[in-house]
Design a protein around this motif. Structure first.
Motif, mmCIF file in Angstrom:
data_model
loop_
_atom_site.group_PDB
_atom_site.id
_atom_site.type_symbol
_atom_site.label_atom_id
_atom_site.label_comp_id
_atom_site.label_asym_id
_atom_site.label_seq_id
_atom_site.Cartn_x
_atom_site.Cartn_y
_atom_site.Cartn_z
ATOM 1 N N GLY A 134 47.744 29.572 47.767
ATOM 2 C CA GLY A 134 48.491 28.323 47.775
ATOM 3 C C GLY A 134 49.372 28.137 48.997
ATOM 4 O O GLY A 134 49.162 28.735 50.050
ATOM 5 N N PHE A 135 50.393 27.294 48.862
ATOM 6 C CA PHE A 135 51.282 26.999 49.987
ATOM 7 C C PHE A 135 52.354 28.069 50.176
ATOM 8 O O PHE A 135 53.014 28.115 51.206
ATOM 9 N N THR A 136 52.534 28.958 49.205
ATOM 10 C CA THR A 136 53.589 29.968 49.300
ATOM 11 C C THR A 136 53.122 31.286 49.882
ATOM 12 O O THR A 136 53.930 32.059 50.391
ATOM 13 N N GLY A 137 51.826 31.572 49.788
ATOM 14 C CA GLY A 137 51.378 32.925 50.051
ATOM 15 C C GLY A 137 51.761 33.791 48.860
ATOM 16 O O GLY A 137 52.421 33.324 47.925
ATOM 17 N N LEU A 138 51.347 35.039 48.871
ATOM 18 C CA LEU A 138 51.641 35.946 47.765
ATOM 19 C C LEU A 138 52.997 36.607 47.981
ATOM 20 O O LEU A 138 53.255 37.192 49.027
ATOM 21 N N HIS A 139 53.868 36.489 46.981
ATOM 22 C CA HIS A 139 55.188 37.128 47.023
ATOM 23 C C HIS A 139 55.185 38.318 46.076
ATOM 24 O O HIS A 139 54.596 38.261 45.004
ATOM 25 N N GLN A 140 55.899 39.365 46.477
ATOM 26 C CA GLN A 140 56.071 40.550 45.646
ATOM 27 C C GLN A 140 57.559 40.856 45.581
ATOM 28 O O GLN A 140 58.212 40.996 46.608
ATOM 29 N N VAL A 141 58.070 40.927 44.361
ATOM 30 C CA VAL A 141 59.497 41.181 44.142
ATOM 31 C C VAL A 141 59.598 42.421 43.265
ATOM 32 O O VAL A 141 58.893 42.533 42.258
ATOM 33 N N TYR A 142 60.497 43.328 43.645
ATOM 34 C CA TYR A 142 60.593 44.599 42.930
ATOM 35 C C TYR A 142 61.898 44.704 42.159
ATOM 36 O O TYR A 142 62.941 44.274 42.615
ATOM 37 N N GLU A 143 61.812 45.333 40.990
ATOM 38 C CA GLU A 143 62.998 45.591 40.177
ATOM 39 C C GLU A 143 63.817 46.683 40.870
ATOM 40 O O GLU A 143 63.282 47.734 41.187
ATOM 41 N N PRO A 144 65.088 46.448 41.084
ATOM 42 C CA PRO A 144 65.892 47.477 41.746
ATOM 43 C C PRO A 144 66.219 48.665 40.833
ATOM 44 O O PRO A 144 66.618 49.713 41.322
ATOM 45 N N ILE A 145 66.004 48.543 39.540
ATOM 46 C CA ILE A 145 66.360 49.619 38.614
ATOM 47 C C ILE A 145 65.126 50.268 37.996
ATOM 48 O O ILE A 145 64.990 51.482 37.984
ATOM 49 N N ARG A 146 64.205 49.460 37.493
ATOM 50 C CA ARG A 146 63.080 49.984 36.707
ATOM 51 C C ARG A 146 61.798 50.199 37.491
ATOM 52 O O ARG A 146 60.790 50.601 36.934
ATOM 53 N N ASP A 147 61.776 49.850 38.766
ATOM 54 C CA ASP A 147 60.622 50.095 39.623
ATOM 55 C C ASP A 147 59.387 49.275 39.249
ATOM 56 O O ASP A 147 58.271 49.670 39.525
ATOM 57 N N GLY A 148 59.556 48.108 38.610
ATOM 58 C CA GLY A 148 58.434 47.231 38.306
ATOM 59 C C GLY A 148 58.245 46.209 39.417
ATOM 60 O O GLY A 148 59.093 46.042 40.285
ATOM 61 N N GLU A 149 57.101 45.533 39.392
ATOM 62 C CA GLU A 149 56.787 44.547 40.430
ATOM 63 C C GLU A 149 56.391 43.221 39.793
ATOM 64 O O GLU A 149 55.595 43.183 38.865
ATOM 65 N N LEU A 150 56.951 42.146 40.320
ATOM 66 C CA LEU A 150 56.567 40.791 39.946
ATOM 67 C C LEU A 150 55.862 40.197 41.159
ATOM 68 O O LEU A 150 56.342 40.336 42.290
ATOM 69 N N GLN A 151 54.716 39.585 40.941
ATOM 70 C CA GLN A 151 53.999 38.886 42.005
ATOM 71 C C GLN A 151 53.887 37.420 41.612
ATOM 72 O O GLN A 151 53.721 37.105 40.433
ATOM 73 N N TYR A 152 53.951 36.552 42.624
ATOM 74 C CA TYR A 152 53.724 35.135 42.339
ATOM 75 C C TYR A 152 53.220 34.414 43.571
ATOM 76 O O TYR A 152 53.416 34.846 44.702
ATOM 77 N N TRP A 153 52.545 33.316 43.319
ATOM 78 C CA TRP A 153 52.138 32.368 44.349
ATOM 79 C C TRP A 153 52.026 31.004 43.683
ATOM 80 O O TRP A 153 51.820 30.904 42.473
ATOM 81 N N CYS A 154 52.226 29.945 44.474
ATOM 82 C CA CYS A 154 52.255 28.593 43.909
ATOM 83 C C CYS A 154 51.334 27.654 44.677
ATOM 84 O O CYS A 154 51.144 27.796 45.888
ATOM 85 N N GLU A 155 50.814 26.691 43.954
ATOM 86 C CA GLU A 155 49.986 25.651 44.571
ATOM 87 C C GLU A 155 50.506 24.279 44.153
ATOM 88 O O GLU A 155 51.135 24.132 43.112
ATOM 89 N N TRP A 156 50.235 23.296 45.004
ATOM 90 C CA TRP A 156 50.711 21.932 44.811
ATOM 91 C C TRP A 156 49.534 21.029 44.511
ATOM 92 O O TRP A 156 48.499 21.098 45.174
#
Length: 135
Positions: free
Chosen positions: A106-128
């Motif tokens: 999409g228009f955002t590209g792939l984002h990766q966000v990490y939990e600072p405590i539990r070491d998990g990963e959230l990924q997201y991307w968006c389209e219009w």
């Protein structure tokens, strides 16, 4: 007379093209589960709620079109802490988004966000999806 009215109704319904309103669709993945979060334009960014993702993240999409000088798409990721939400990522995009796709994300590209405590990963991307003109 009844058959004529029924035919007129059927023709009217067939000719009435469905109007597809403008929207954003964000694909959010956490813990192997992907959710599609939809957003439509809002008049006030203050009315947009957060969406819980798993037990740790909160995700917020603010799609603001007017006034033109404030038009933007803002994406927020918060950590849901006991003391309250803590912002850990914010991304801003122009409205309308730049055409084209970034490596299929999409228009955002792939984002990766990490939990600072539990070491998990959230990924997201968006389209219009712009509004489709009436036929």
């Amino acid at each position: 007379m009844l058959k004529h009215c029924q035919r007129l109704l059927v023709v009217t319904l067939l000719l009435a093209a469905p109007v597809h309103a403008e929207k954003l669709l964000c694909h959010v993945t956490y813990g192997g589960d992907t959710r599609d979060l939809e957003a439509r334009p809002v008049n006030s960014p203050y009315t947009v709620p957060v969406q819980p993702i798993g037990s740790y993240f909160l995700f917020r999409i603010v799609f603001h079109k007017e006034p033109a000088d404030l038009a933007s798409i803002k994406l927020y990721v918060f950590a849901d802490r006991d003391s309250g939400p803590v912002p850990i990522q914010q991304a801003t995009y122009p409205y309308p988004p730049v055409a084209g796709k970034r490596a299929g994300y999409g228009f955002t590209g792939l984002h990766q966000v990490y939990e600072p405590i539990r070491d998990g990963e959230l990924q997201y991307w968006c389209e219009w999806f712009p509004s489709e003109p009436a036929r």
